[in-house]
Design a protein around this motif. Sequence first.
Motif, short mmCIF file in Angstrom:
data_model
loop_
_atom_site.label_atom_id
_atom_site.label_comp_id
_atom_site.label_asym_id
_atom_site.label_seq_id
_atom_site.Cartn_x
_atom_site.Cartn_y
_atom_site.Cartn_z
N VAL A 1 0.85 -1.20 0.00
CA VAL A 1 0.00 0.00 0.00
C VAL A 1 0.89 1.24 0.00
O VAL A 1 1.80 1.36 0.83
CB VAL A 1 -0.93 0.02 1.23
N ASP B 1 -7.33 1.94 0.86
CA ASP B 1 -7.37 1.78 2.32
C ASP B 1 -7.82 3.11 2.91
O ASP B 1 -7.01 3.98 3.22
CB ASP B 1 -5.97 1.40 2.82
N SER C 1 -8.94 4.01 5.77
CA SER C 1 -8.52 4.36 7.13
C SER C 1 -7.13 4.96 7.16
O SER C 1 -6.84 5.84 7.98
CB SER C 1 -8.58 3.12 8.03
N ARG C 2 -6.26 4.51 6.25
CA ARG C 2 -4.88 5.04 6.20
C ARG C 2 -4.67 5.96 5.01
O ARG C 2 -3.54 6.42 4.79
CB ARG C 2 -3.88 3.88 6.16
N LEU D 1 -3.66 0.48 -2.78
CA LEU D 1 -2.97 -0.79 -2.89
C LEU D 1 -2.53 -1.01 -4.33
O LEU D 1 -3.36 -1.03 -5.25
CB LEU D 1 -3.92 -1.93 -2.47
#
Length: 385
Positions: free
Chosen positions: A206, A269, A271-272, A276
């Motif tokens: 990621v 992703d 949340s972060r 990816l």
Amino acid sequence: MARSFSATCGPDGLHQHLAGLRSAVPSASGGVVFVSGQLAQRASSVAELVRTTWRGVPACVVPAAGVLSERGEIEGDTAASGVLWSGGKVTPFALPERAAEPGRALGEALVRTVGHRSATAILFARPGAFAPDMLEALALCAPNACLFGAGTASGSAVGVTAQGELLEGPTTGLAITGFAPPLVDASPAARLLSGFHAVEETSGGVVLRAGGRPALDLLSAATAALGEQASAQPRMFVALADPPAPSPRGEAEGPAAPRYVLRPIRGVDPSRRGILIGDDARPGARLAFAVRDAAAGRAGLEGIARQISRSALGSAPRFALYLSCAGRGQGLYGAPDVEARILRQRFADLPIAGMHSSFEIAPWAPGQARLALNTGVLALFRAPS
């Protein structure tokens, strides 16, 4: 001397075309046959046919999603194309199944074939059995080789040696010596939507941050740049380039767009705030975003064909190979034979054979190549000067 063919045909028709080429090139030294449809599912049987019809001529039979020549492109049908040529020494080689270190084993197979001489290696790799880092290991083993190739449609390519032995492996190739190094270039059918940003932070495939911003924010900005086109669900890619090369004075390269390869966006992703992309997510690389684009595909192929033609002035072109992603063709352009027409307009009646591939192995730097997607790879072979 070289001759090419392409036709919608079964085994009987293919035998006639192979025999016709063998008669036209009596002193043949090598050849490639691309097969699609039912013929691609029977590549080993086609290799047997090549072995008997082109007796004593080393060759490679390659399963393809479609085939092409200077005459046109054949998609979605059982068909074949090929080229047979004289000049140079051609030696098939294959990577053993289940090699512990595939890239190193492939490089060692090539070195066993040609030693440490300068050579051209055309690689045909089975999907799912080839990773980008194999090319890095191959370049270390054979730094003087000119490398390019493509991924097959499904099964393995089959090599036919001059002695009649059939070679088959996850990657099968042809090593060529005695020709001038081919002029090889590649162009992706993609339009950049952003500038390139240095990748700063990654985790498990990621990309988390690039250019001082969360990677997902960069993707959102690139998507917004599409404007009204976003409703058409365009196919997006990550474009990856190497870190800037320092100049002799220690300065980074200029602002021109660097050479890049395309990778799919496999997920996000939230949340972060990351995206990816897999094993190519490495700090220091440069990242941009791109969209599949027909106009860019045409312009890119016209550009590399023009440059190769200019570079060939003063030499004697023999034949060309063109390896084009299966995602191009009619699916991209909405019309048949777009790329074949570009090649014919530039090179007239030069024998050309090629395939629609699952991925491409594109030239990158001397002795180096990269796995590419949605790309066309053109190689022009010339008589030795």
